[in-house]
Write a protein that holds these residues in place. Structure first.
Motif, PDB file in Angstrom:
ATOM      1  N   LEU A   1      52.807  28.988  39.464  1.00  0.00           N
ATOM      2  CA  LEU A   1      52.628  29.166  38.021  1.00  0.00           C
ATOM      3  C   LEU A   1      51.738  28.074  37.443  1.00  0.00           C
ATOM      4  O   LEU A   1      52.138  27.276  36.595  1.00  0.00           O
ATOM      5  CB  LEU A   1      53.996  29.200  37.338  1.00  0.00           C
ATOM      6  N   THR A   2      50.490  28.058  37.924  1.00  0.00           N
ATOM      7  CA  THR A   2      49.492  27.112  37.433  1.00  0.00           C
ATOM      8  C   THR A   2      48.263  27.877  36.963  1.00  0.00           C
ATOM      9  O   THR A   2      47.989  28.987  37.444  1.00  0.00           O
ATOM     10  CB  THR A   2      49.064  26.129  38.537  1.00  0.00           C
ATOM     11  N   PRO A   3      47.499  27.318  36.033  1.00  0.00           N
ATOM     12  CA  PRO A   3      46.252  27.972  35.607  1.00  0.00           C
ATOM     13  C   PRO A   3      45.295  28.230  36.762  1.00  0.00           C
ATOM     14  O   PRO A   3      44.588  29.244  36.787  1.00  0.00           O
ATOM     15  CB  PRO A   3      45.659  26.967  34.604  1.00  0.00           C
ATOM     16  N   ALA A   4      45.273  27.331  37.756  1.00  0.00           N
ATOM     17  CA  ALA A   4      44.358  27.502  38.887  1.00  0.00           C
ATOM     18  C   ALA A   4      44.721  28.741  39.703  1.00  0.00           C
ATOM     19  O   ALA A   4      43.843  29.507  40.113  1.00  0.00           O
ATOM     20  CB  ALA A   4      44.381  26.255  39.765  1.00  0.00           C
ATOM     21  N   THR A   5      46.024  28.942  39.959  1.00  0.00           N
ATOM     22  CA  THR A   5      46.456  30.132  40.697  1.00  0.00           C
ATOM     23  C   THR A   5      46.166  31.384  39.892  1.00  0.00           C
ATOM     24  O   THR A   5      45.728  32.411  40.429  1.00  0.00           O
ATOM     25  CB  THR A   5      47.959  30.046  41.012  1.00  0.00           C
ATOM     26  N   PHE A   6      46.428  31.326  38.602  1.00  0.00           N
ATOM     27  CA  PHE A   6      46.153  32.452  37.700  1.00  0.00           C
ATOM     28  C   PHE A   6      44.678  32.844  37.776  1.00  0.00           C
ATOM     29  O   PHE A   6      44.325  34.022  37.935  1.00  0.00           O
ATOM     30  CB  PHE A   6      46.522  32.037  36.271  1.00  0.00           C
ATOM     31  N   LYS A   7      43.793  31.871  37.696  1.00  0.00           N
ATOM     32  CA  LYS A   7      42.351  32.105  37.744  1.00  0.00           C
ATOM     33  C   LYS A   7      41.932  32.652  39.107  1.00  0.00           C
ATOM     34  O   LYS A   7      41.122  33.581  39.189  1.00  0.00           O
ATOM     35  CB  LYS A   7      41.617  30.805  37.442  1.00  0.00           C
ATOM     36  N   GLN A   8      42.499  32.074  40.169  1.00  0.00           N
ATOM     37  CA  GLN A   8      42.128  32.509  41.519  1.00  0.00           C
ATOM     38  C   GLN A   8      42.461  33.977  41.753  1.00  0.00           C
ATOM     39  O   GLN A   8      41.655  34.741  42.280  1.00  0.00           O
ATOM     40  CB  GLN A   8      42.829  31.630  42.545  1.00  0.00           C
ATOM     41  N   ILE A   9      43.666  34.402  41.339  1.00  0.00           N
ATOM     42  CA  ILE A   9      44.054  35.795  41.545  1.00  0.00           C
ATOM     43  C   ILE A   9      43.219  36.718  40.672  1.00  0.00           C
ATOM     44  O   ILE A   9      42.783  37.792  41.112  1.00  0.00           O
ATOM     45  CB  ILE A   9      45.560  35.972  41.257  1.00  0.00           C
ATOM     46  N   ARG A  10      42.944  36.314  39.446  1.00  0.00           N
ATOM     47  CA  ARG A  10      42.126  37.154  38.552  1.00  0.00           C
ATOM     48  C   ARG A  10      40.751  37.417  39.155  1.00  0.00           C
ATOM     49  O   ARG A  10      40.213  38.533  39.066  1.00  0.00           O
ATOM     50  CB  ARG A  10      41.971  36.473  37.183  1.00  0.00           C
ATOM     51  N   GLU A  11      40.171  36.399  39.780  1.00  0.00           N
ATOM     52  CA  GLU A  11      38.835  36.553  40.355  1.00  0.00           C
ATOM     53  C   GLU A  11      38.841  37.367  41.645  1.00  0.00           C
ATOM     54  O   GLU A  11      37.821  37.910  42.057  1.00  0.00           O
ATOM     55  CB  GLU A  11      38.243  35.169  40.626  1.00  0.00           C
ATOM     56  N   GLN A  12      39.997  37.473  42.274  1.00  0.00           N
ATOM     57  CA  GLN A  12      40.073  38.098  43.592  1.00  0.00           C
ATOM     58  C   GLN A  12      40.376  39.591  43.541  1.00  0.00           C
ATOM     59  O   GLN A  12      39.941  40.348  44.411  1.00  0.00           O
ATOM     60  CB  GLN A  12      41.161  37.388  44.415  1.00  0.00           C
ATOM     61  N   VAL A  13      41.153  40.053  42.545  1.00  0.00           N
ATOM     62  CA  VAL A  13      41.629  41.432  42.536  1.00  0.00           C
ATOM     63  C   VAL A  13      40.776  42.304  41.625  1.00  0.00           C
ATOM     64  O   VAL A  13      39.999  41.816  40.803  1.00  0.00           O
ATOM     65  CB  VAL A  13      43.106  41.501  42.093  1.00  0.00           C
ATOM     66  N   THR A  14      40.957  43.618  41.761  1.00  0.00           N
ATOM     67  CA  THR A  14      40.253  44.567  40.914  1.00  0.00           C
ATOM     68  C   THR A  14      40.832  44.541  39.504  1.00  0.00           C
ATOM     69  O   THR A  14      41.958  44.071  39.281  1.00  0.00           O
ATOM     70  CB  THR A  14      40.372  45.993  41.469  1.00  0.00           C
ATOM     71  N   LEU A  15      40.081  45.085  38.553  1.00  0.00           N
ATOM     72  CA  LEU A  15      40.537  45.127  37.167  1.00  0.00           C
ATOM     73  C   LEU A  15      41.822  45.943  37.044  1.00  0.00           C
ATOM     74  O   LEU A  15      42.744  45.569  36.308  1.00  0.00           O
ATOM     75  CB  LEU A  15      39.454  45.733  36.275  1.00  0.00           C
ATOM     76  N   ARG A  16      41.906  47.036  37.792  1.00  0.00           N
ATOM     77  CA  ARG A  16      43.101  47.880  37.751  1.00  0.00           C
ATOM     78  C   ARG A  16      44.314  47.117  38.276  1.00  0.00           C
ATOM     79  O   ARG A  16      45.400  47.171  37.696  1.00  0.00           O
ATOM     80  CB  ARG A  16      42.866  49.142  38.574  1.00  0.00           C
ATOM     81  N   ARG A  17      44.129  46.409  39.396  1.00  0.00           N
ATOM     82  CA  ARG A  17      45.229  45.638  39.965  1.00  0.00           C
ATOM     83  C   ARG A  17      45.619  44.493  39.043  1.00  0.00           C
ATOM     84  O   ARG A  17      46.807  44.187  38.859  1.00  0.00           O
ATOM     85  CB  ARG A  17      44.828  45.095  41.349  1.00  0.00           C
ATOM     86  N   TRP A  18      44.636  43.854  38.414  1.00  0.00           N
ATOM     87  CA  TRP A  18      44.917  42.761  37.494  1.00  0.00           C
ATOM     88  C   TRP A  18      45.763  43.242  36.312  1.00  0.00           C
ATOM     89  O   TRP A  18      46.696  42.557  35.885  1.00  0.00           O
ATOM     90  CB  TRP A  18      43.622  42.152  37.005  1.00  0.00           C
ATOM     91  N   LYS A  19      45.466  44.438  35.817  1.00  0.00           N
ATOM     92  CA  LYS A  19      46.249  45.002  34.718  1.00  0.00           C
ATOM     93  C   LYS A  19      47.685  45.229  35.162  1.00  0.00           C
ATOM     94  O   LYS A  19      48.632  44.944  34.422  1.00  0.00           O
ATOM     95  CB  LYS A  19      45.624  46.309  34.245  1.00  0.00           C
TER      96      LYS A  19
END
Length: 390
Positions: A130-148
């Motif tokens: 639960l860190t901003p870095a992990t949040f950013k890393q996952i957002r950049e890695q997954v598709t928009l649909r998966r992120w939603k």
């Protein structure tokens, strides 16, 4: 006396003799080496290393070794006395077979230094996830649909850090309650519940780690370690920890992971006690507006975990899970509201999406509550603790 078949090849007959000798001796001299692969944590109690248990013909399984430092003790006798007490606690915990509790495998002394060997847990601790870095890393890695989907069902932005959705957070809480219930049934109090001591395995399950501060109610220490940010107010005031103290700590964690807000960060000792004594008045303003429909049952659960009076908390970890206003009741309400309930699978998929390289050797995340550092695939963090005098 055992007779050997003289028609068998010599080496086989010798093996059979050695086998029989082992059976007749009724003991084994069992020595094997532990190599330190890398340092996993450094704190007030000592150092944790990733190592391996090596066997015959290439057998090798990872383990964690916690080496207890004598530095914090006044003399060698004080160190040995405390280690003797902890050895007994470790032996009790080792007999507790609970899937959501770290397994203690050995407690040994080498060159007068005490070492605890524990299972290796493949996953990440809540503090690191639960860190901003992990949040950013996952957002950049997954598709928009998966992120939603992740934002709707797993975690999203919080006040200070990413936060978990209530269903996921309470699913983790319930598995922690199962581990605490097992400890409490054996008169063991964990005494150091915090996000860094909750691992999420790649299977999607939670596991409580770090029993270095645990106490046996039948053999109390002279000092009681704790991490003040997550310690119950009665512990901060110098009273003995109880099962309800562990429940309060778990309640503080639940507040933090659901809101993304650390209500007790950077407070001085006296301020911590006052803030926790007044927590019920503060709760309503800490929860995000979009979860308002769930606030009433969630508030009931949290109230009975963090109430400043231990007598007003749940009577036990089992009651906190299965009793009136407990975690299971909250989950039933979510199911009735047609909200997603496949929490284990959601967590498993989410953990898979955490970039392994981000947590690889040399990439450490500091725990803001302590001087310890956390990294991937370890289990028993040694966290810098403060002792509350009893």
């Amino acid at each position: 006396m055992t007779n050997h078949d003289s028609t068998k090849p010599g080496h086989l007959a010798e093996l059979e003799k050695q086998y029989q000798d082992l059976l007749n001796n009724n003991f084994l001299q069992w020595n094997n080496r532990r190599t330190f692969s890398r340092c996993l944590g450094v704190g007030g109690q000592g150092v944790v290393y990733l190592s391996a248990r090596e066997g015959a013909d290439g057998f090798n399984i990872p383990v964690a070794l916690k080496l207890f430092s004598p530095k914090r003790y006044d003399n060698a006798r004080a160190y040995q006395t405390e280690m003797g007490r902890l050895s007994q606690v470790a032996a009790r915990v080792a007999r507790v077979q609970e899937n959501h509790l770290v397994a203690v495998q050995n407690f040994v002394r080498r060159k007068q230094i005490y070492i605890m060997e524990m299972e290796w847990v493949d996953g990440y601790d809540l503090r690191s996830l639960l860190t901003p870095a992990t949040f950013k890393q996952i957002r950049e890695q997954v598709t928009l649909r998966r992120w939603k989907n992740i934002n709707n069902n797993v975690f999203t932005k919080g006040v200070q850090q990413p936060r978990l959705k209530p269903g996921i957070a309470v699913a983790i809480l319930r598995e922690c309650l199962a581990a605490l219930a097992a400890l409490h049934r054996n008169d063991i109090i964990h005494c150091d519940m915090k996000p860094a001591n909750i691992m999420l395995k790649r299977s999607g399950n939670a596991k409580i780690i770090d029993i270095g501060s645990a106490i046996d109610l039948n053999n109390l220490p002279s000092n009681q370690p704790c991490t003040p940010t997550y310690a119950a107010p009665e512990v901060l005031s110098g009273e003995r920890a109880t099962p309800q103290s562990d429940l309060a700590s778990l309640g503080y964690i639940l507040i933090e992971v659901i809101t993304g807000f650390q209500p007790f960060a950077n407070l001085k000792y006296a301020q911590l006690i006052k803030a926790k004594q007044n927590i019920l008045q503060q709760l309503p303003q800490w929860f995000p507006d979009e979860e308002f429909a769930l606030s009433e049952p969630l508030m009931k659960l949290i109230h009975r975990l963090v109430h400043p009076n231990p007598a007003e908390r749940f009577a036990s970890a089992e009651a906190a899970d299965l009793g009136e206003d407990g975690a299971a009741e909250f989950h039933r309400l979510l199911v009735k509201s047609d909200l997603p309930s496949d929490y284990e699978n959601e967590l498993r998929l989410w953990i898979e999406e955490v970039e392994t390289d981000y947590f690889d050797e040399g990439q450490f995340t500091a725990d803001p509550d302590t001087t310890v550092f956390t990294t991937r695939a370890w289990q028993d963090q040694d966290l810098d603790e403060l002792s509350a005098e009893s």
